[in-house]
Write an enzyme that holds these catalytic residues in place. Structure first.
Site, PDB file in Angstrom:
ATOM      1  N   CYS A 279       0.834  -1.239  -0.027  1.00  0.00           N
ATOM      2  CA  CYS A 279      -0.110  -0.047  -0.034  1.00  0.00           C
ATOM      3  C   CYS A 279       0.898   1.405   0.024  1.00  0.00           C
ATOM      4  O   CYS A 279       1.475   1.549  -1.112  1.00  0.00           O
ATOM      5  CB  CYS A 279      -0.892  -0.020   1.076  1.00  0.00           C
ATOM      6  SG  CYS A 279      -2.205   1.337   0.935  1.00  0.00           S
ATOM      7  N   HIS A 379      -3.722  -5.090  -0.318  1.00  0.00           N
ATOM      8  CA  HIS A 379      -3.811  -5.670   1.253  1.00  0.00           C
ATOM      9  C   HIS A 379      -3.609  -7.123   1.255  1.00  0.00           C
ATOM     10  O   HIS A 379      -4.552  -7.766   1.632  1.00  0.00           O
ATOM     11  CB  HIS A 379      -4.712  -5.117   2.218  1.00  0.00           C
ATOM     12  CG  HIS A 379      -4.372  -3.561   2.405  1.00  0.00           C
ATOM     13  ND1 HIS A 379      -3.606  -3.119   3.399  1.00  0.00           N
ATOM     14  CD2 HIS A 379      -4.790  -2.367   1.670  1.00  0.00           C
ATOM     15  CE1 HIS A 379      -3.607  -1.605   3.410  1.00  0.00           C
ATOM     16  NE2 HIS A 379      -4.261  -1.480   2.252  1.00  0.00           N
ATOM     17  N   GLU A 381      -2.648  -8.995   3.401  1.00  0.00           N
ATOM     18  CA  GLU A 381      -2.977  -9.250   4.901  1.00  0.00           C
ATOM     19  C   GLU A 381      -4.510  -9.449   5.115  1.00  0.00           C
ATOM     20  O   GLU A 381      -4.816 -10.118   5.761  1.00  0.00           O
ATOM     21  CB  GLU A 381      -2.273  -8.377   5.720  1.00  0.00           C
ATOM     22  CG  GLU A 381      -3.229  -7.101   6.182  1.00  0.00           C
ATOM     23  CD  GLU A 381      -3.043  -6.074   5.033  1.00  0.00           C
ATOM     24  OE1 GLU A 381      -2.458  -6.204   4.252  1.00  0.00           O
ATOM     25  OE2 GLU A 381      -3.847  -4.900   5.239  1.00  0.00           O
TER      26      GLU A 381
END
Lengths: 424, 1117
Positions: A279, A379, A381
């Protein structure tokens, strides 16, 4: 259980910089809040969203109409607090229903002083932001909405306050959300108590808890360090002779204003350290390589964005939260523009845009072909969001273990130059 | 990767007749598939026995076979057409099973034809429960603990391990057929017994109970590059234990955190990959323990399903269309999202509204059936609604159901004390009325915890229902209706009618509420379904109403025609009406902006690209009025079509006209003239047409007087009904008395529900015994009559036309008679004032042509007639309704230049329509099959068409398509009512000549023997087993020793034996004949089968042959 017919919630007003005024009910804390108003299209994950530091100084419109149904629990927050500066929802839950809920979202918003507004046409706002672009906004409720005599303040006055609030362009916010002291996350799960597979120093520009967890679950020891850390401080944490690397996290703000981070990253790359960025980390990688960044009209915020990994040709559904993007050539392998500015004989070499957003052809990932460094704009994650991009953490571990650039097949590189792109 | 170049032609298998668990969603998916494949330039060969489908319209395929979906027929078609590939994942379980059967029979290999979409191993992994459990385990998921069993004894052993209650699920059945929950050994023996029978592999899975868990579904799509996306999550409001088809469901999931949702997504993706769905969609069901979050994977369907249709309509992502593209090689990123036109299909829709689906049941048609909802699907249709929150969506969905008793209400005193306790007890048992029970219990003060204990409905949903109660209370308590209080109530789904009732405003209250509401400016806005929560602009005007701020209806310049659809499928009003609506929109689109209003997610009409604009809205007066208002604000409106969607829109006609809306075609006054016995009687008198003696009655005394003047038996029914609802043949005063009490109640309830027919009178007709019933669909423009088709019923008058099989052209009617029918029909059309379609039913008794009834609207048989004659009646009707003449349409070629459906040439092929009945879905509370005898009340869910050169072959095909076919050898049991004994002799004799062994009870056997027909006497059920254990006929049927049953019920009394016989036959899926006329047809059909395998012909070939004949005779212009 609350009974709105007996105790109607107080009024709240949302005012946009362009003069749009929407009336609703106060939700969460009452008072005033300002921020850049953005919309998020995720249908799940409000708890993760609101606690994501990248939303610092932003008022978030949730397009999903029901917010708060599953309450808030002690496990799913992405950081120690709610970071959004305001929340805009259509229907706030009156009752929490989930076996893991510890309290209601409303309670957390009140406890943390987050001003919100409910019962508004969130779709109207989304369409407005889509057409006009993101802008500043303010929510006013309670005493902030009334004058001394208890009358609602004139809209013009509220609008003036919104127009006087700071803008996001040029904002350097990462320092505000970063941890102040370094801390370490040890390998978890199957790797708990074992020697780490690799050691990562993660620069906290607004890091999310799940990023550390995904690395730790793969046997990685993560040293999280503050935004203002120096290269030497970072280097000191990397064990010689063992696999290691540096990670730059997501975070709020304008990458063009992040001079410290960019020069720090260049030191990391110059040292040949394996690097992975997410990001904001992707934008910083782009800038370190010498590419520009620019602000998107209304950004990407949601958990349904299609991205193609051009190294494999597969589409992954990804979680996004970005208002800025990297400006790099989509259809060719380019040489890092920064190389041209250098006289020290070193270079970053060739760079490929390996990840592309299929909705609008934004750059969603960069891979250096000659140095062990890569990044993605979205993202992996994924909290909230789908887990399709998990493999990127494995890719990082491979880069750290081999100390070689990401393996991009030749056919993928040639296809990249000629690949027919989605018409838009 | 781009489209495969090695496929030039594809065989698409449809899903056959509409049955419970497999309704018109597969017409929707199949139509999408055919469209896509044709657009891609492939040759499309289609097989589907259901003539009421859009997909079987000749323009959707290159070769359309309305033929039985059997292995033999499919092989014949494959041998003839030699397709490169077969697409079987869009035709429901029927198509999937057909594909497996073709593979097992070696047909796929023999003709080198490839299955695309899913392959046999994937189908087997997904459908075979044991193998699926292994799949789940490999994907890191959990399945319920279980045992696979093949006999009752094995089941009993398994029960010791699993304990009661336990879930019983047969392998390879659709809609959960044969499954259930066993609470004890008696249940277990019964349910497993049925399950073993229904499973084609005689295999049943017994499973630990997860009753009361939260239930979720994911709709996934995978492409050949292994990209997987989740299109939609669906949450069942009813907990595990109620079949998802029978549950109230919502989308998206509303009570999961992101972590929990992603866990389901991860498992789902792993499962679709592990099962190996090559390129297409699948549906996976999950159970989540509300206390711990433990997740269990319940099952998957490796194909497009009812839920995928729902998900497509709920999100705007057309799963079937995309699945068809994936099957021929495209990947998701290569396909453009139709709605945004700029983004690819490789994404997951985000929705910014709530979708609620409510099932529609038909237990009233099967009074003996147990109405408890279980894991066997029993609903016949569903309505979907969209709102900007749950309460709005639920309120709209409940009023879309169009049935008394299923909407929330606040009438009378709230339940309290013992009544409340009883209610809390009652709502433990899931039924179609349970949600109303929940609402009443909460209204009466039950806590959410108490109601959760009773129902296991998630407390979040219960709180939302409580919220609706609170809004209702606020309406009732408000001193006056202010903007705030009204807006708040509308925002939570309360209808004007409910508000009027809460204010005690009486029968005209609804109009008053609306006046106040409009005066205060409280009107809905219309939002757009756009797949992306407004992130990108939408190009498809697919709208739903909401009480919110901004409306998105775009202005337009072309004149609009609004078409009202038919709402949720129900018995008597189903896909046939959707067919007519879709045809209207297709033809009117050339000159008008077409606007469809409907709330049935299964249909083609609610596809976003069928009409220029789609409003997914309830078909109530209030909702239709608001759509009209919005469209009038957008541009000029030509008018509104109410005649094509069946009784639901028709019943709104008068009110819409009174409100100033331009109703196109036959005027509401004329509609009324046909419905009103007095007015219609006058039309008949004026035209000199005979009708059975009749009378009307509003009280019991009147009814008895009328009936006794006419003489029993009489046919009794409430006026304004569809599908023969409440219609009965009454033989005595006693029976009439019982009937009147019940029917007056029902009529009153209907009046309350729709508000159009207060105090509807009962109609009492002379019942015409032994008449030939004739059905006519015609078109009238005020000048000229076009006889669409004349259908001769195979059963005699008295059986509802929807349940009766019929033949077109009428095989035994003379040209002279057809001319009389034409003149009568024209006189009625003229007398009533029809502009558009007209359906008339006649009975021919002693050469007198009696008019039974006339309906100035599209009938159920319009698609059948259109398929059989090659003329699209619905399209022509729509054009007549907007002012064109039959002469215009003849000139244009939409109608034949000369002649009509009453003047078909001698060589025209014969079409037989056969009804498909749902009896095996229903059981009495004691577990017996419900009675299968046909009567004046319609109970069939669907129909098939047999199409061939002559009647016997066409009939045999219709039997093969409807119920697995007629036997060609073996034992036939015959038991006839006395009145039929004479007529049975010849056909039964013929059966013995064909080699059948005849079994009969003593009385029937005696008649047969005297006629020289050998018959074996078997014991009656009432006699019980003989001294040496000789079986009764019911035992023999149950053992499968009987291949066909002929049982005509006697008029009154002594029916118990017949009932047992018919129930046992239904349970074993053997053909059952309940009239003498049917027996004659069956014998002809059996002869046809014995004479050789079926030949097949496509509709296109039939049309070409007809044209060639007419050209030869110089009859075609």
């Amino acid at each position: 259980m609350t009974d709105p017919t007996i105790t109607p919630a107080a009024a709240a007003v949302l005012v946009l910089e362009d003069g749009t005024v929407v009336r609703g009910r106060a939700y969460g804390a009452t008072g005033t809040t300002f921020g850049e108003i953005v919309f998020n299209t995720g249908m799940s994950g409000y708890q993760e969203t609101f606690t994501d530091p990248s939303y610092h100084k932003q008022i978030v419109v949730m397009t999903a109409p029901h917010i708060g149904n599953t309450g808030v629990n002690d496990e799913d927050s992405e950081s120690g607090r709610i970071w959004v500066s305001g929340v805009v929802v259509r229907d706030a839950a009156r009752r929490v229903s989930n076996w893991r809920a510890d309290r209601s979202l409303d309670q957390d918003l009140v406890a943390q002083g987050i001003v919100g507004i409910s019962d508004v046409d969130t779709r109207f706002l989304t369409r407005r932001l889509r057409e006009a672009g993101v802008m500043r906004a303010g929510i006013f409720s309670g005493d902030a909405l009334t004058d001394g005599a208890g009358r609602e303040r004139p809209v013009g006055e509220l609008l003036a306050e919104v127009q006087a609030s700071p803008t996001m362009v040029g904002a350097n916010l990462a320092a505000e959300v970063s941890c102040t002291e370094p801390y370490t996350v040890e390998p978890m799960g199957d790797f708990a108590g074992k020697e780490p597979v690799a050691t990562v120093v993660a620069l906290d520009l607004g890091i999310k808890g799940m990023t550390n967890e995904r690395l730790a679950l793969r046997g990685v020891r993560v040293h999280v360090v503050p935004q203002w850390s120096t290269f030497e401080e970072i280097q000191a944490l990397l064990p010689a002779g063992e696999p290691h690397g540096v990670f730059f996290s997501n975070g709020p703000g304008d990458p063009a204003a992040a001079e410290h981070e960019v020069s720090l990253l260049r030191q990391v790359l110059d040292a040949g350290l394996p690097f992975f960025g997410i990001c904001f980390g992707n934008q910083l990688f782009g800038r370190a390589l010498g590419y520009g960044t620019y602000k998107l009209g209304y950004g990407h915020r949601g958990v349904n964005q299609p991205v193609m990994d051009r190294t494999t040709g597969k589409v992954e559904i990804t979680a996004h939260n970005h208002g800025f993007a990297v400006d790099a050539p989509l259809h060719a392998v380019s040489v890092a523009p920064h190389d041209a500015e250098r006289t020290d004989g070193t270079s970053y070499g060739r760079v490929a845009v390996t990840h592309v957003g299929l909705n609008d052809d934004t750059v969603e990932g960069l891979t250096a072909l000659d140095i062990p460094a890569f990044s993605v704009q979205y993202h992996p994650e994924a909290a909230a969001g789908p887990h399709d991009s998990d493999y990127l953490f494995d890719r990082f571990i491979e880069v750290m273990t081999t100390r070689r650039p990401v393996n991009v097949p030749d056919e993928a590189l040639s296809a990249l130059a000629t690949a027919p792109q989605q018409e838009s | 990767m781009p489209r495969r170049t090695d496929i030039q032609s594809v065989l698409v298998i449809g899903s056959g007749p509409i049955v419970i668990g497999q309704a018109c969603e597969f017409d929707y998916s199949g139509t999408q598939a055919c469209r896509v494949l044709k657009e891609e330039g492939l040759r499309v060969v289609l097989v589907n026995s259901n003539p009421a489908t859009i997909m079987t319209d000749p323009e959707f395929a290159d070769a359309t076979y309305v033929e039985p979906i059997t292995t033999e027929v499919l092989e014949t078609i494959i041998a003839k057409e030699r397709p490169d590939a077969i697409l079987s994942t869009l035709g429901g379980q029927t198509a999937l099973n057909a594909a497996i059967a073709l593979d097992e029979a070696g047909v796929l290999e023999k003709y080198d034809v490839e299955l695309i979409g899913a392959n046999i191993p994937a189908i087997q992994k997904g459908e075979d429960r044991e193998r699926f459990k292994e799949v789940v385990a490999r994907c890191g998921g959990e399945s319920a603990r279980s045992h696979i069993i093949h006999t009752i004894d094995e089941a009993l052993v398994a029960a010791e391990d699993l304990g009661y209650p336990m879930v019983v699920r047969p392998s390879f059945t659709m809609g959960g057929l044969g499954s259930g929950i066993a609470y004890d050994e008696v249940d277990l023996r019964r349910i497993v017994g049925q399950g073993l029978h229904y499973s084609p592999t005689t295999e049943v899975l017994l499973e630990e109970s997860i009753l009361g868990w939260k239930e979720y579904e994911l709709e996934l799509v995978r492409d050949s590059a292994d990209n997987v996306v989740v299109i939609c999550s669906i949450e069942n409001v009813d907990a595990v234990g109620v079949h998802t088809g029978d549950s109230v469901t919502v989308a998206p999931a509303l009570t999961l955190t992101d972590r929990e949702y992603q866990k389901l997504r991860d498992i789902g993706i792993a499962v679709i990959r592990e099962v190996g769905v090559a390129a297409g969609g699948c549906n996976i069901q999950f159970a989540v323990d509300p206390a711990t979050g433990r997740v269990i994977v319940i099952e998957m369907n490796p194909r497009v399903s009812r839920s995928s249709a729902l998900a497509s309509k709920a999100t705007g992502f057309p799963i079937a269309k995309i699945a068809a593209k994936l099957a021929i090689g495209y990947t998701l990123d290569e396909i453009t999202n139709d709605i945004t036109q700029v983004t690819p299909a490789s994404f997951e829709p985000s929705i910014d509204y709530v979708v609620a689906k409510v099932p529609r049941f038909a237990f009233e048609k099967f009074p003996a059936a147990d109405d408890t909802l279980t894991t066997t699907m029993k609903s016949v249709g569903e309505a979907m609604a969209l709102g900007r929150n749950f309460t709005e969506a639920l309120g709209k969905a409940l009023r879309s159901i169009d049935k008394p008793g299923v909407q929330f209400h606040w009438d009378g005193e709230a339940p309290s004390g013992a009544e409340l306790d009883a209610l809390l007890e009652q709502i433990q048992r899931p039924t179609e009325f349970r949600l109303v029970g929940v609402q009443q219990a909460l209204r009466g003060g039950a806590t959410i915890e108490q109601v959760f204990e009773a129902t296991k409905i998630d407390p979040w949903f219960l709180d939302q229902i409580q919220l609706m109660n609170e809004k209702a209370a606020a309406i009732a308590a408000a001193p006056t209706l202010t903007e705030d209080v009204l807006r708040d109530a509308k925002r939570h789904g309360l209808s004007d009618r409910q508000i009027a009732s809460l204010r005690g405003m009486g029968s005209t209250g609804e109009a008053s509420v609306r006046e106040i509401r409009h005066a205060l400016g409280v009107r809905p806005v219309f939002k757009t379904v756009d797949t992306c929560a407004a992130e990108f602009a939408a190009t498809t005007p697919y709208h739903y109403s909401s009480y919110d701020q901004e409306t998105e209806v775009a202005p337009r310049e072309r004149e609009a025609v609004i078409i009202l659809g038919s709402g949720p499928n129900r018995i008597g009003q189903g896909i046939e009406f959707d067919y007519s609506c879709v045809h209207a929109t297709l033809t009117l689109a050339e000159k008008y902006e077409t606007v469809m209003v409907n709330c049935n997610p299964e249909t083609v009409s609610t596809d976003y690209d069928t009409s220029d604009r789609l409003y997914f809205e309830p078909l109530t007066f209030e909702d239709v009025l608001e759509v009209y208002h919005a469209e009038l604000a957008a541009g000029p409106v030509k008018g509104i079509i109410v005649q094509l969607g069946g009784q639901t829109p028709l019943s709104l006609a008068q009110r819409l006209a009174d409100a100033g809306l331009p109703v196109l075609g036959t005027t509401p006054e004329a509609i009324d003239a046909a419905e009103d016995r007095g007015l219609f009687g006058q039309v008949l008198v004026d035209a000199g047409l005979p009708a059975p003696a009749f009378g009307t009655a509003r009280t019991l005394a009147q009814a008895i007087e009328v009936a006794e003047n006419i003489g029993y038996p009489v046919l009794v029914r409430p006026s304004y009904v569809l599908g023969g609802r409440g219609m009965e043949i009454v033989y005595s005063r006693e029976q009439l008395t019982t009937y009147v009490h019940r029917a007056l109640e029902a009529a009153h309830a209907t009046a309350v529900a729709s508000g159009t027919m207060l105090a509807a009178p009962l109609l009492i007709d002379r019942f015409l015994d032994n008449g030939i019933e004739i059905d006519v669909d015609a078109l009238y423009d005020g000048e000229e009559l076009f006889l669409g088709g004349v259908m001769e019923h195979i059963e005699e008058a008295g059986i509802h036309s929807g349940d009766s099989s019929c033949v077109l052209p009428p095989v035994s009617l003379s040209e002279d008679l057809i001319e009389r029918i034409r003149r009568s029909t024209e006189a009625i059309a003229k007398g009533v004032g029809v502009r558009g379609l007209l359906n008339v039913q006649y009975a021919l008794v002693s050469d007198v042509l009696y008019v039974l009834e006339a309906n100035p609207r599209a009938s159920r048989t319009v698609p059948f007639v259109s398929k059989a004659t090659g003329v699209s009646l619905a399209k022509a009707a729509a054009r007549v309704m907007v002012g064109e003449s039959i002469a215009d349409l003849r000139r244009e070629g939409m109608l034949p230049a000369t002649g009509d459906g009453g003047s078909l040439d001698l060589h025209a092929p014969i079409a037989v329509k056969e009804a498909v009945l749902p009896f095996k879905r229903f059981r009495t509370t004691t577990g017996q099959a419900v009675d299968t005898v046909l009567g004046p009340e319609m109970r069939s869910t669907g129909e098939v068409m047999g199409f061939d050169a002559d009647f016997p072959r066409a009939f045999a095909k219709s039997a093969a398509a409807a119920f697995g076919g007629l036997p060609t050898s073996g034992k036939v049991f015959v038991s006839m009512a006395d009145r039929d004994k004479r007529a049975m002799v010849f056909p039964v004799k013929r059966l013995t000549e064909l080699g059948f062994e005849i079994l009969a009870t003593a009385g029937t056997a005696q008649v047969l023997r005297r006629s020289g027909i050998p018959a074996t006497i078997v014991r009656k059920h009432s006699e019980g087993r003989g001294p040496d254990g000789e079986p009764t006929i019911v035992d023999l049927i149950t053992e499968g020793a009987v291949d066909m049953v002929v049982n005509t019920p006697s008029g009154q009394g002594a029916r118990a034996d017949g009932y047992e016989i018919r129930a046992a036959t239904t349970a074993t899926d053997k053909p059952i004949v309940t009239t003498v006329d049917q027996l004659g047809a069956a014998v002809q059909g059996i002869e046809a089968i014995l004479s050789g395998p079926f030949a097949v012909g496509s509709l296109q070939e039939h049309t070409a042959a007809t044209h060639a004949r007419l050209d030869r005779e110089g009859l075609r212009v």
